[in-house]
Design an enzyme around this catalytic site. Structure first.
Site, PDB file in Angstrom:
ATOM      1  N   ASP A  92       4.196  -4.455 -14.856  1.00  0.00           N
ATOM      2  CA  ASP A  92       4.375  -4.687 -13.881  1.00  0.00           C
ATOM      3  C   ASP A  92       4.015  -5.273 -12.352  1.00  0.00           C
ATOM      4  O   ASP A  92       2.647  -5.336 -11.705  1.00  0.00           O
ATOM      5  CB  ASP A  92       4.717  -3.349 -13.156  1.00  0.00           C
ATOM      6  CG  ASP A  92       5.779  -3.253 -12.588  1.00  0.00           C
ATOM      7  OD1 ASP A  92       7.453  -3.653 -12.320  1.00  0.00           O
ATOM      8  OD2 ASP A  92       5.728  -2.585 -10.468  1.00  0.00           O
ATOM      9  N   TYR A 101       0.959  -8.940  -4.473  1.00  0.00           N
ATOM     10  CA  TYR A 101      -0.147  -8.417  -4.742  1.00  0.00           C
ATOM     11  C   TYR A 101      -1.135  -9.526  -5.004  1.00  0.00           C
ATOM     12  O   TYR A 101      -1.839  -9.252  -5.632  1.00  0.00           O
ATOM     13  CB  TYR A 101       0.352  -7.822  -6.220  1.00  0.00           C
ATOM     14  CG  TYR A 101       1.083  -6.534  -6.534  1.00  0.00           C
ATOM     15  CD1 TYR A 101       1.867  -5.937  -5.583  1.00  0.00           C
ATOM     16  CD2 TYR A 101       1.801  -6.120  -7.977  1.00  0.00           C
ATOM     17  CE1 TYR A 101       2.775  -5.508  -5.590  1.00  0.00           C
ATOM     18  CE2 TYR A 101       2.650  -4.927  -8.115  1.00  0.00           C
ATOM     19  CZ  TYR A 101       3.045  -4.855  -6.181  1.00  0.00           C
ATOM     20  OH  TYR A 101       3.897  -3.532  -6.577  1.00  0.00           O
ATOM     21  N   LYS A 107       8.726  -9.616  -8.702  1.00  0.00           N
ATOM     22  CA  LYS A 107       9.387  -9.157  -8.003  1.00  0.00           C
ATOM     23  C   LYS A 107       9.165  -9.862  -6.320  1.00  0.00           C
ATOM     24  O   LYS A 107       8.533 -10.809  -6.050  1.00  0.00           O
ATOM     25  CB  LYS A 107       8.753  -7.865  -7.108  1.00  0.00           C
ATOM     26  CG  LYS A 107       8.164  -7.001  -7.879  1.00  0.00           C
ATOM     27  CD  LYS A 107       8.021  -5.341  -7.460  1.00  0.00           C
ATOM     28  CE  LYS A 107       7.624  -4.815  -8.696  1.00  0.00           C
ATOM     29  NZ  LYS A 107       6.675  -5.039  -8.677  1.00  0.00           N
ATOM     30  N   HIS A 125      12.238  -7.351  -3.571  1.00  0.00           N
ATOM     31  CA  HIS A 125      11.262  -6.097  -3.594  1.00  0.00           C
ATOM     32  C   HIS A 125      11.795  -5.142  -3.002  1.00  0.00           C
ATOM     33  O   HIS A 125      11.115  -3.790  -3.400  1.00  0.00           O
ATOM     34  CB  HIS A 125       9.808  -6.640  -3.780  1.00  0.00           C
ATOM     35  CG  HIS A 125       8.926  -6.025  -3.600  1.00  0.00           C
ATOM     36  ND1 HIS A 125       7.554  -7.087  -4.202  1.00  0.00           N
ATOM     37  CD2 HIS A 125       8.097  -4.423  -3.786  1.00  0.00           C
ATOM     38  CE1 HIS A 125       6.435  -5.906  -4.646  1.00  0.00           C
ATOM     39  NE2 HIS A 125       7.009  -4.570  -4.023  1.00  0.00           N
TER      40      HIS A 125
END
Ligand SMILES: NC(=O)c1ccc[n+]([C@@H]2O[C@H](COP(=O)([O-])OP(=O)(O)OC[C@H]3O[C@@H](n4cnc5c(N)ncnc54)[C@H](OP(=O)(O)O)[C@@H]3O)[C@@H](O)[C@H]2O)c1
Ligand SMILES: *[C@@H]1O[C@H](CO)[C@@H](O)[C@H](O)[C@H]1NC(C)=O
Ligand SMILES: *[C@@H]1O[C@H](CO)[C@@H](O)[C@H](O)[C@H]1NC(C)=O
Length: 363
Positions: free
Chosen positions: A111, A116, A141, A174
């Site tokens: 995930d 990130y 996302k 997101h």
């Protein structure tokens, strides 16, 4: 296939295990004692947990003998594995090793997200494992600054190229927040009505770049607003915070009724509360009774409630521990469920203030 790369600098995943075997002297015991005492004094149990976590997991493969679902089937027919490795805050030079450990331990689901900032290292690590692409479920996302339909495909392409693949299994919006093109807050029209963004995602499904689409951090009102449009592909998934402190029973019941699979993020409570979660008396009791770890009790509870669980760890032994879930006997499951519903629900994640928006993102 992820083509083979030259990423030899990634450390072997069992390095720390080998090291701990030599740690059998009295001196080390004293050091450990000091560490534990300091750990409890400074940071509560979290520090102790993370220190212990670099060692060996003793009971990662215990089982009650009854299995929980290994995957759920989405409307597309795709089977999404019920346990994923969460990749948020998995930092530089540790996320690659975590991914390798995960894949070697049997994880088939990662995930991630563009924001990130670690998709290139994830992609490189995957390449090195030489796993067939179709054996791994990859989620990413769409970040808030790319909701404009003109920006969606290039944002996706960036994630794809960093991950070293030509399609995602799942792509999520997101947050229900569209930032302006320059990153400033915020595009109200596209925030209040994400349908134009969604239509673009549907197009990318038809183009073969994404297999399933969904949302994250959407409440019921926002999902109803989106699905009131004539959608070609309704949201298959909603990824939201769910944990012992914030169990979301209403959203869970509603989502089951409408056929939207929930994914539980911060399933252990997030890095600020994981120690507290794993020390809850009922969690420890169930762990002792079943001879599994407290984290396994929590991860099992999530899947038994019918959600995907996304525990994050960059600690090899915990990565492996978190994959092993097992059905909790009904009465123990109910005991944990009751305890989770008994206290005042408390979110761990709400970036509204930090973003400087004039509304709460969850309203
Ligand atoms: N869609 C969204 O907006 C959103 C928001 C938040 C999170 N997420 C997703 O959900 C994933 C998980 O959420 P999260 O990272 O907030 O929280 P989490 O998984 O609940 O907790 C992570 C913390 O627990 C520790 N930990 C993991 N397994 C453990 C174990 N078996 N025993 C003891 N400690 C353990 C980790 O430490 P170490 O890593 O040091 O081992 C880390 O400090 C994220 O990585 C991300 O993929 C999505
Ligand atoms: C876990 O234990 C079961 C039964 O004891 C065994 O069949 C299985 O191979 C083990 N799995 C791992 C990953 O060690
Ligand atoms: C969703 O909400 C927005 C803002 O209130 C509204 O303009 C739009 O028409 C709604 N969409 C549907 C399909 O009802």
């Amino acid at each position: 296939m992820f083509s083979k790369g030259t990423y030899e600098q990634l450390p072997a995943h069992n390095g720390s295990t080998t090291k701990t075997r030599h740690w059998k002297t009295k001196r080390v015991c004293v050091i450990l004692l000091v560490f534990f005492t300091l750990g409890i004094g400074l940071h509560g149990t979290r520090f102790t947990h993370s220190f212990l976590g670099t060692g060996r997991c003793s009971r990662y493969n215990s089982s009650t003998g009854e299995d929980l679902p290994k995957h759920y089937t989405l409307p597309s027919g795709d089977k999404i594995p019920s346990v994923a490795l969460g990749l948020w805050k998995a930092g530089k030079n540790e996320v690659g090793r975590a991914v390798q450990t995960a894949v070697k331990s049997g994880y088939q689901h990662l995930d991630g997200a563009w924001i990130y900032g670690n998709e290139a290292e994830v992609g490189a690590a995957l390449k090195q494992t030489d796993t067939p692409r179709e054996d791994i479920w990859l989620t990413s996302k769409l970040w808030n600054s790319f909701h404009d339909p003109d920006d969606v495909e290039s944002a996706l392409d960036e994630s794809l190229s960093r991950l070293g693949t030509d399609y995602l299994d799942l792509y999520l919006i997101h947050w229900p927040l569209a930032l302006n093109k320059d990153g400033s807050v915020y595009n109200q029209e596209l925030t209040d009505d994400p349908y134009p963004t969604w239509k673009k995602l549907e197009e990318l499904v038809d183009k073969g770049k994404i297999r399933n689409i969904g949302v994250s951090n959407f409440n019921i009102r926002r999902i109803q607003n989106l699905t009131a449009n004539p959608l070609k592909y309704p949201p298959a998934v909603n990824q939201v915070e769910i944990n012992f402190w914030f169990p979301q029973p209403e959203l869970l019941a509603w989502s089951k009724e409408y056929g939207i699979l929930l994914e539980a993020y911060s399933p252990l409570g997030g890095d600020g509360r994981v120690g507290e979660t794993l020390s809850v008396p009922v969690v420890k009791e169930i762990a002792a009774e079943l001879d599994i770890t407290p984290a396994q009790v929590i991860n099992s509870w999530h899947v038994q409630r019918g959600t995907v669980v996304l525990p994050k760890s960059v600690t090899p032994c915990r990565v492996e521990e978190n994959l092993h879930i097992t059905k909790l006997p009904d009465e123990l499951f109910e005991k944990l469920e009751t305890a989770a519903l008994l206290h005042e629900p408390k979110r761990g994640v709400n970036p509204s203030k930090g973003w400087g928006i004039d509304f709460d993102i969850f309203d």
